[in-house]
Design an enzyme around this catalytic site. Structure first.
Site, PDB file in Angstrom:
ATOM      1  N   ASP A 239     -44.738 -33.996  -9.998  1.00 47.55           N
ATOM      2  CA  ASP A 239     -43.874 -34.748 -10.590  1.00 47.55           C
ATOM      3  C   ASP A 239     -44.500 -35.643 -11.517  1.00 47.55           C
ATOM      4  O   ASP A 239     -45.965 -35.665 -11.674  1.00 47.55           O
ATOM      5  CB  ASP A 239     -43.102 -35.856  -9.632  1.00 47.55           C
TER       6      ASP A 239
HETATM    7  C1  GLC Z   1     -39.608 -37.906 -13.344  1.00 47.27           C
HETATM    8  C2  GLC Z   1     -38.647 -37.392 -12.451  1.00 47.27           C
HETATM    9  C3  GLC Z   1     -38.560 -35.834 -12.407  1.00 47.27           C
HETATM   10  C4  GLC Z   1     -38.663 -35.431 -13.864  1.00 47.27           C
HETATM   11  C5  GLC Z   1     -39.954 -35.813 -14.310  1.00 47.27           C
HETATM   12  C6  GLC Z   1     -40.044 -35.112 -15.850  1.00 47.27           C
HETATM   13  O1  GLC Z   1     -40.545 -39.077 -13.264  1.00 47.27           O
HETATM   14  O2  GLC Z   1     -39.076 -37.999 -11.292  1.00 47.27           O
HETATM   15  O3  GLC Z   1     -37.558 -35.459 -11.636  1.00 47.27           O
HETATM   16  O4  GLC Z   1     -38.296 -33.970 -13.830  1.00 47.27           O
HETATM   17  O5  GLC Z   1     -40.597 -37.048 -14.134  1.00 47.27           O
HETATM   18  O6  GLC Z   1     -39.199 -36.218 -16.636  1.00 47.27           O
END
Ligand code: GLC
Length: 752
Positions: A239
């Site tokens: 993430d």
């Molecule tokens: C965010 C979310 C994830 C998302 C990523 C990119 O913090 O937790 O679901 O795909 O970052 O935006």
């Protein structure tokens, strides 16, 4: 597990390329080039690929930052996962996935960052709108449908957030403390189902810790389970910002850190490799999977063609209706008959400013947005007057003046429709809700209008279960969820019967927050949250407690009635690796076409394991015209009956009676012992009951104990119950057995 071959055609090519890379080039591949792109290998002509959010529509930032919805390219905003979860329709998810895949191709995006299949452990989780259900089978089947759809268009997906990201409170640091069985059978199970059933190109690890270790550095989670046991061959990405210790994450099996570019990432890691701290093998393994991903993304590219925005909007409108759940419909007030109407009062600011998605990374900039007030006016035509009253402001607050205006409008009309639910600020990525309550202004408005107008329908727009203090006063309650950009049109379709509400709840709606399973353990303390309720999430908990709820998982009314025929099973026994089919006839006995979700639950009345009273093990959705009968076929696989046996540290097919039920119909079959199941050796700690439950154990007991005063079987019942839990070794302490005789008994029981 047989190795899946879907990556083979890229494996060889990636391996050949890997052999030509320098250490620095390999390390570059293990981190993004910016917020949304991988690195390429310019020297070898390998271009980077792009990934972007989100689970219900493309959010491609217009600049290479972590763009917000306003600054992303227009895309179709489909119903969010919490709404789609109520569709119970994997085929619909596949259609939507294909549409999202087409829009990715049009925007030159190679991976969409979704679906999210985390369990809804507490209704307070701010991101519940991005998740499907409280049940791993339903979430897994729907997530697999979306993945199949997107990937059918040559675009990849990212199954997220792996794992146990079930609250936003301290999401980047909290440690989820989950016992082995609930972890395997509930919190990892949907991920496993999607990984093995639909093979997502990537899996995204979560921010949180699991038993103290960050998911991004969790070798057991990423390598032993995901890549080892489940045979996953795609790439594990982080993430955004989840990687703290780059070397530890690479060693644990995290292949691609996002976002990039990461200061001095490559130089630092190269030094660690050269110092022997980080293994070259770990770097090669990660770089190989990222190369495979890039090659797969490049191979999937289609010429960027404009997508059919009208067709996608129509799909979003049909989907939103299929997701709506009719929670109450007293005197069949819905659907509204236009013929008898001269004036309709539409009440609630959502009528002009609909809630249709959630805040955070998943937010889509819609290609268009149906306004409920306009759609309802259009459906009414010129012969019916529509009066509108705002009822509450953007934060959900009302005033005496607004209430009076709404009550007068309702009183003066033939019927009132109230749009209410949760304002945008009540639920979002990054924080949890403080309660399950709707805004007080919404509640007061609903109470006042229902009192003034007996013909009132309440339509809710919310991303997670809410308390409904006015439920008894409201004649009809329709859950529209966060239904995407076309939800306004879909509401009109369902209110006037153009479409029937096709949904069933994918999460139980409790009466009050204090009734929820996670209530005493959420949100945790000192950086740890204990999943003290274990297996008992959602309906599993409410069934076990026999608790009253507002509406149960799987429930929802239709615009018709259904009758069910007899439940038949294709076999009387089921062995390891096998499957049987449950068949039941379903008839639409009413006057309107409607969908029915046939749900099959399993009970294990004499199980040796701690079990919820019933568990969903199969479902299918039928759409039936009036008078039509369809034979629902429900496939029940032995693999779906496995429990995680903590003594064996393995999945185990428990032999014994299995009762399947579909509504009030029940049938049973016998699960046969798996001859290949790892045998648990008897030890001096094994109890008399454990011996008695296994044929060889019972035979050994009889052979040895009959020569001693205690023979187990002829004790008075109460003493037998007392003895059942006695570890066999204690018989030596009590002078009933010598050590030698105990060892003989153990050898006999273990087939020695
Ligand atoms: C965010 C979310 C994830 C998302 C990523 C990119 O913090 O937790 O679901 O795909 O970052 O935006």
């Amino acid at each position: 597990r047989e190795r899946t071959t879907y990556m083979d055609k890229f494996t060889r090519q990636a391996a050949e390329l890997l052999a030509q890379l320098t250490l620095e080039e390999k390390l570059d591949l293990t981190i993004g080039a910016d917020a949304w792109h991988t690195h390429g290998v310019p020297r070898l002509g390998i271009a980077p690929i792009m990934m972007t959010d989100g689970p219900h529509g493309v959010r491609k930032a217009t600049e290479s930052t972590m763009g917000e919805g306003e600054r992303s390219v227009p895309a179709t905003c489909f119903p969010t996962a919490s709404a789609l979860g109520c569709s119970w329709d994997p085929a619909l998810l596949e259609e939507i996935g294909a549409a999202i895949g087409e829009e990715c191709q049009a925007q030159d995006v190679q991976i969409i960052l979704g679906p999210g299949v985390n369990m809804k452990r507490t209704p307070l989780c701010g991101r519940n709108f991005e998740y499907y259900s409280e049940d791993p089978l339903l979430a897994g089947e729907l997530g697999a449908g979306l993945v199949r759809g997107v990937q059918s268009r040559g675009v990849g997906t990212s199954l997220k957030h792996y794992a146990c990201n079930n609250q936003e409170w301290e999401r980047m640091s909290i440690s989820a403390e989950v016992d082995e069985r609930p972890l395997r059978e509930i919190y990892l199970r949907a991920f496993q189902r999607v990984v093995q059933g639909a093979k997502p190109w990537t899996v995204m690890c979560s921010y949180n810790r699991l038993s103290g270790t960050p998911a991004a550095e969790h070798r057991w989670l990423l390598s032993e389970v995901l890549k080892g046991e489940w045979g996953y061959e795609g790439a594990v990405i982080s993430d955004w910002g989840a990687v703290d210790d780059k070397a530890a994450s690479l060693s644990a099996g995290l292949d691609l850190e996002m976002p990039g570019p990461g200061r001095d990432h490559t130089a630092r890691l190269a030094a660690l490799v050269n110092a022997g701290v980080l293994s070259q093998a770990a770097v090669d393994a990660a770089a190989l999977r990222v190369l495979q991903l890039i090659l797969r993304g490049q191979a999937g590219k289609r010429p960027a063609a404009a997508f059919d925005a009208d067709a996608h909007h129509a799909l979003a409108r049909r989907a939103a209706a299929e997701c709506m759940v009719l929670l109450k419909n007293k005197d069949d007030i819905l659907p509204l008959e236009r013929a008898g109407l001269s004036k309709l009062a539409l009440i609630g600011r959502f009528g002009e400013h609909p809630r249709y998605q959630g805040a955070g990374s998943s937010r889509v900039n819609p290609t268009r947005l149906d306004i409920p007030r306009e759609e309802i006016a259009r459906a009414l035509g010129s012969s019916v007057e529509l009066v509108y009253a705002e009822g509450y402001d953007a934060d959900g607050a009302t005033t005496e003046a607004k209430l009076a205006e709404a009550v007068n409008a309702a009183r003066g009309a033939d019927v009132a429709v109230i749009l209410a639910g949760l304002p945008e600020s009540y639920e979002a990525e990054g924080y949890d809700r403080d309660s399950m309550a709707m805004p007080e202004g919404h509640n007061r408005l609903i109470e006042a209008v229902c009192q003034a107008q007996p013909h009132t329908a309440v339509v809710l727009m919310n991303g997670s279960a809410v308390e409904l203090p006015w439920f008894d006063a409201a004649p009809a309650v329709l859950e529209a969820g966060l239904g995407g950009q076309a939800v306004g049109g879909a509401i009109a379709d369902v209110l006037f019967g153009v479409r029937a509400p096709g949904g069933r709840l994918a999460e139980t709606w409790p009466l009050a927050l204090r009734d929820t399973p996670a209530y005493i353990n959420y949100p945790g303390e000192a950086g740890r949250v204990r999943y003290g309720e274990g297996l008992y999430i959602g309906y599993r908990y409410y069934d076990k407690k026999g608790a009253d709820v507002r509406r149960m998982f799987g429930s929802g009314l239709a615009y018709t009635s259904f009758s069910y025929g007899a439940l038949r099973l294709s076999a009387e026994t089921l062995g390891a690796g096998g499957a049987l089919t449950a068949t039941i006839g379903v008839t639409n006995t009413g006057s309107r076409p409607s969908s029915e979700v046939v749900q099959l639950y399993v009970e294990r009345p004499d199980s040796a394991y701690d079990r919820p009273p019933r568990e969903l093990k199969a479902f299918t959705k039928l759409t039936l015209r009036p008078g039509e009968t369809h034979s629902a076929q429900l496939r029940l696989a032995a693999d779906d009956l496995l429990v995680w046996d903590t003594a064996r540290s393995a999945w185990y097919l428990e032999p014994g009676t299995c009762v399947v039920s579909v509504l009030s119909q029940a049938a049973e079959f016998e699960v046969l012992a798996d001859p290949h199941a790892p045998r648990l050796p008897f030890t001096r700690l094994s109890t008399i009951r454990q011996f008695a439950l296994e044929p060889t154990g019972l035979a050994a007991l009889k052979a040895v104990l009959n020569e001693v005063p205690f023979s187990g079987g002829d004790l008075p019942p109460q003493e037998q119950r007392m003895m059942a839990a006695l570890p066999i070794g204690k018989l030596v302490q009590f002078g009933i057995l010598t050590e030698e005789r105990l060892q003989e008994l153990l050898d006999l029981a273990n087939g020695g």
